[in-house]
Motif scaffolding. Structure first.
Motif, short mmCIF file in Angstrom:
data_model
loop_
_atom_site.label_atom_id
_atom_site.label_comp_id
_atom_site.label_asym_id
_atom_site.label_seq_id
_atom_site.Cartn_x
_atom_site.Cartn_y
_atom_site.Cartn_z
N VAL A 95 22.80 -7.20 -11.30
CA VAL A 95 22.77 -8.02 -12.50
C VAL A 95 21.50 -7.63 -13.25
CG1 VAL A 95 22.61 -10.34 -13.47
CG2 VAL A 95 24.05 -9.93 -11.47
N TYR A 97 19.00 -8.29 -16.49
CA TYR A 97 18.61 -9.24 -17.53
C TYR A 97 17.68 -8.49 -18.47
CZ TYR A 97 16.80 -13.12 -20.15
OH TYR A 97 16.45 -13.95 -21.19
N TRP A 114 23.83 -4.24 -25.44
CA TRP A 114 22.98 -5.35 -25.03
C TRP A 114 21.69 -5.36 -25.82
CZ3 TRP A 114 18.82 -2.65 -23.54
CH2 TRP A 114 18.98 -1.45 -22.85
N ASP A 118 20.21 -10.78 -23.10
CA ASP A 118 21.55 -10.58 -22.54
C ASP A 118 21.47 -10.26 -21.05
OD1 ASP A 118 22.59 -10.88 -25.09
OD2 ASP A 118 22.91 -8.73 -25.41
N ALA A 119 22.54 -10.57 -20.35
CA ALA A 119 22.68 -10.20 -18.93
C ALA A 119 23.91 -9.32 -18.80
CB ALA A 119 22.81 -11.44 -18.06
N TYR A 121 26.48 -7.31 -15.89
CA TYR A 121 26.91 -7.23 -14.49
C TYR A 121 27.45 -5.84 -14.19
CZ TYR A 121 29.79 -7.96 -10.33
OH TYR A 121 30.35 -7.86 -9.09
N TYR A 141 14.10 -4.33 -18.60
CA TYR A 141 15.04 -5.27 -17.99
C TYR A 141 14.61 -5.61 -16.56
CZ TYR A 141 16.68 -0.91 -15.95
OH TYR A 141 16.73 0.30 -15.30
#
Length: 165
Positions: A95, A97, A114, A118-119, A121, A141
């Motif tokens: 994940v 971020y 992104w 935003d995150a 996956y 990130y």
């Protein structure tokens, strides 16, 4: 059978534990105990410096968060202006971020754009790659992964396109 052996058999039948099925996920006989970790904080992560070998292999700066978790890891990663990672995949989930910047991540055949806040996956074993869309500003990130858990089970694997592991 001796009286002692008969008592042992009787005792073992009374202490047998129930066999669980999928409907019993909320039940357990586990009795957790607290084990004091060596430390619970890693101050000024980025001031500790980039992890040189990891950063060189991935071609972008990576800072490891040094905490004693045996199940999840956290790193601070960055993409330099215009930088794109190699196409790669791994058996652990990720994940991301996004702290700073704008870019995109390709997951198999899907491209998601992104920006900070935003995150994203990344599923287990999905081919993926990331790119910073800015030609002048870096992207940064936080990546959280279950890699340590899979490493401890002996099933963590990372593969880069075109590289023979």
């Amino acid at each position: 059978m001796s009286k002692l052996a008969a008592a042992a058999v009787k005792k073992s039948t009374h202490t047998e534990q129930k066999q669980f099925s999928s409907k019993d996920f909320h039940q357990t006989f586990a009795r957790p105990t607290y084990v004091k970790p060596s430390h619970v904080i890693h101050k000024n992560v980025e001031n500790a410096g980039v992890h040189n070998q990891f950063s060189e292999e991935r071609k972008h700066p990576v800072f490891f968060v040094d905490l004693p978790s045996k199940n999840v890891s956290m790193t601070i990663g960055g993409l330099l202006p215009g930088q794109k990672t190699h196409l790669h995949r791994h058996t652990y989930e990720t994940v991301l971020y996004v702290l700073e910047g704008k870019g995109w991540t390709k997951v198999e055949d899907e491209i998601v754009e992104w920006e900070a806040g935003d995150a994203v996956y990344i599923p287990s074993w999905a081919w993926h790659q990331h790119q910073n869309l800015s030609d002048s500003e870096p992207a940064k990130y936080i990546a959280c992964e279950n890699a340590p858990q899979l490493q401890n089970l002996g099933v963590a694997l990372r593969e880069e396109e075109g590289r023979d592991f």
